[in-house]
Design a protein around this motif. Structure first.
Motif, PDB file in Angstrom:
ATOM      1  N   UNK A 154      -2.956  12.150   6.979  1.00  0.00           N
ATOM      2  CA  UNK A 154      -1.813  12.267   6.071  1.00  0.00           C
ATOM      3  C   UNK A 154      -0.943  11.016   6.125  1.00  0.00           C
ATOM      4  N   UNK A 155      -0.732  10.475   7.323  1.00  0.00           N
ATOM      5  CA  UNK A 155       0.065   9.265   7.472  1.00  0.00           C
ATOM      6  C   UNK A 155      -0.574   8.065   6.803  1.00  0.00           C
ATOM      7  N   UNK A 156      -1.885   7.909   6.977  1.00  0.00           N
ATOM      8  CA  UNK A 156      -2.579   6.784   6.350  1.00  0.00           C
ATOM      9  C   UNK A 156      -2.572   6.918   4.828  1.00  0.00           C
ATOM     10  N   UNK A 157      -2.742   8.146   4.321  1.00  0.00           N
ATOM     11  CA  UNK A 157      -2.677   8.354   2.870  1.00  0.00           C
ATOM     12  C   UNK A 157      -1.288   8.027   2.342  1.00  0.00           C
ATOM     13  N   UNK A 158      -0.249   8.474   3.055  1.00  0.00           N
ATOM     14  CA  UNK A 158       1.124   8.197   2.632  1.00  0.00           C
ATOM     15  C   UNK A 158       1.395   6.695   2.615  1.00  0.00           C
ATOM     16  N   UNK A 159       0.927   5.978   3.622  1.00  0.00           N
ATOM     17  CA  UNK A 159       1.127   4.533   3.656  1.00  0.00           C
ATOM     18  C   UNK A 159       0.374   3.849   2.526  1.00  0.00           C
ATOM     19  N   UNK A 160      -0.860   4.289   2.270  1.00  0.00           N
ATOM     20  CA  UNK A 160      -1.664   3.680   1.204  1.00  0.00           C
ATOM     21  C   UNK A 160      -0.996   3.871  -0.153  1.00  0.00           C
ATOM     22  N   UNK A 161      -0.603   5.111  -0.455  1.00  0.00           N
ATOM     23  CA  UNK A 161       0.004   5.369  -1.758  1.00  0.00           C
ATOM     24  C   UNK A 161       1.426   4.830  -1.839  1.00  0.00           C
TER      25      UNK A 161
END
Length: 111
Positions: free
Chosen positions: A45-52
């Motif tokens: 979830x953290x990596x997705x949030x950073x990517x988006x």
């Protein structure tokens, strides 16, 4: 519907919406501890949030999930080197995330 599926196991798998399957090369039996899946979910979830948050429409969810799984497994590997697999708990994985990221990109973590 586009779905990315992670199968957590001895060698975790990621199934992409287009049918490709990726095998994660990091991780160990110590990641089978209670809470490790919850920790992995948080990392993803953290990596997705950073990517988006940074790349906006150019973000690639599959890439973010692949990297998150790799980093989480590497954190587990580093924890196992330090304390062993049998006594590892989820917080040990979390505590080694920074070292895992620095191991991949040491210069990127310097302010």
């Amino acid at each position: 519907m586009k779905v990315i599926v992670v199968l957590k196991g001895a060698r975790s798998l990621i199934a992409a919406p287009d049918g490709r399957v990726f095998i994660n090369s990091t991780g160990n039996a110590g990641l089978g501890t209670a809470g490790a899946g919850d920790t992995l979910t948080g990392v993803i979830a953290g990596f997705l949030a950073q990517a988006y948050g940074t790349l906006k429409t150019a973000a690639n969810a599959l890439d973010a999930v692949i990297v998150a799984l790799y980093v989480s497994g590497l954190a587990g590997d580093l924890a196992a080197e330090e304390i062993g697999m049998r006594t590892m708990v989820a917080s040990d994985i979390r505590e080694h995330l920074g070292a895992a990221i620095c191991a991949i990109d040491p210069e990127g973590e310097i302010p």
